[in-house]
Enzyme design. Sequence first.
Site, short mmCIF file in Angstrom:
data_model
loop_
_atom_site.label_atom_id
_atom_site.label_comp_id
_atom_site.label_asym_id
_atom_site.label_seq_id
_atom_site.Cartn_x
_atom_site.Cartn_y
_atom_site.Cartn_z
N GLU A 272 69.47 94.22 21.67
CA GLU A 272 70.43 95.29 21.45
C GLU A 272 69.85 96.45 20.63
O GLU A 272 70.52 97.45 20.42
CB GLU A 272 71.67 94.74 20.72
CG GLU A 272 72.45 93.77 21.55
CD GLU A 272 73.70 93.26 20.86
OE1 GLU A 272 74.04 93.77 19.76
OE2 GLU A 272 74.34 92.35 21.40
N TYR B 24 78.57 89.22 6.36
CA TYR B 24 79.73 88.35 6.23
C TYR B 24 80.75 88.99 5.28
O TYR B 24 81.95 88.93 5.52
CB TYR B 24 79.32 86.96 5.72
CG TYR B 24 78.48 86.22 6.73
CD1 TYR B 24 79.07 85.48 7.74
CD2 TYR B 24 77.08 86.27 6.67
CE1 TYR B 24 78.29 84.81 8.69
CE2 TYR B 24 76.31 85.61 7.60
CZ TYR B 24 76.92 84.88 8.62
OH TYR B 24 76.15 84.23 9.55
N ASN C 101 83.03 80.23 16.52
CA ASN C 101 83.28 81.14 17.64
C ASN C 101 82.99 80.42 18.96
O ASN C 101 81.85 80.04 19.21
CB ASN C 101 82.39 82.38 17.48
CG ASN C 101 82.46 83.32 18.65
OD1 ASN C 101 83.30 83.21 19.52
ND2 ASN C 101 81.56 84.29 18.65
N CYS D 196 79.10 87.21 17.41
CA CYS D 196 78.86 86.64 16.08
C CYS D 196 77.40 86.79 15.66
O CYS D 196 77.09 86.75 14.47
CB CYS D 196 79.30 85.18 16.03
SG CYS D 196 78.57 84.14 17.31
N HIS D 197 76.51 87.03 16.62
CA HIS D 197 75.10 87.23 16.29
C HIS D 197 74.86 88.53 15.54
O HIS D 197 73.82 88.70 14.92
CB HIS D 197 74.24 87.20 17.57
CG HIS D 197 74.58 88.27 18.56
ND1 HIS D 197 75.64 88.14 19.45
CD2 HIS D 197 74.02 89.47 18.80
CE1 HIS D 197 75.70 89.22 20.21
NE2 HIS D 197 74.73 90.05 19.83
#
Length: 173
Positions: A165, A107, A130, A138-139
């Site tokens: 990912e 953040y 979001n 945003c993850h």
Amino acid sequence: MPLDVATASSTMMTPIGELLISACAEGLSSIRFEGTWTRLMSPIESTDESADERAIAILRLALAELGAYFDGTLHSFSVPCFLQGTSFQKSVWTALQNIPYGQVTSYQGIADRVRNRKAVRAVGAANGQNPVPIVIPCHRVIGSDGSLTGFGGGIERKQWLLEHEGALPRCLV
């Protein structure tokens, strides 16, 4: 610019549960996780057939790209998004789109990117608002200590997305 009333929505089953995806003529407008919407939705009537067709085309593109993402063959989305929010929220959402696939940031890192170092909490709030998670990743934002903090879809989904990912070793959690 007024929002066309023409919208298109569809549900999609994914490895992280069912998603409700909505689009309007201007772009993808929302992705909601299973359990965050009611099934009784009334359709919005429109007399603008071209707007209806644009909304449907955008929805189809979003569904195809999300399918490819979950299959592991897509790492970057091209579907246009129609985002409604404050200028600060939009700056955060733009910064989120610059986090590469398979990487994470904090953040604080996003606050630095929007040139407001002291806005860490505001970044967290904007991140939580979001409207198109996954497409706007945003993850990929985690705590400065590496913890998996806050995610509108739940920490389990965030963990799955990051593992998918390759951004989070499976043995970490």
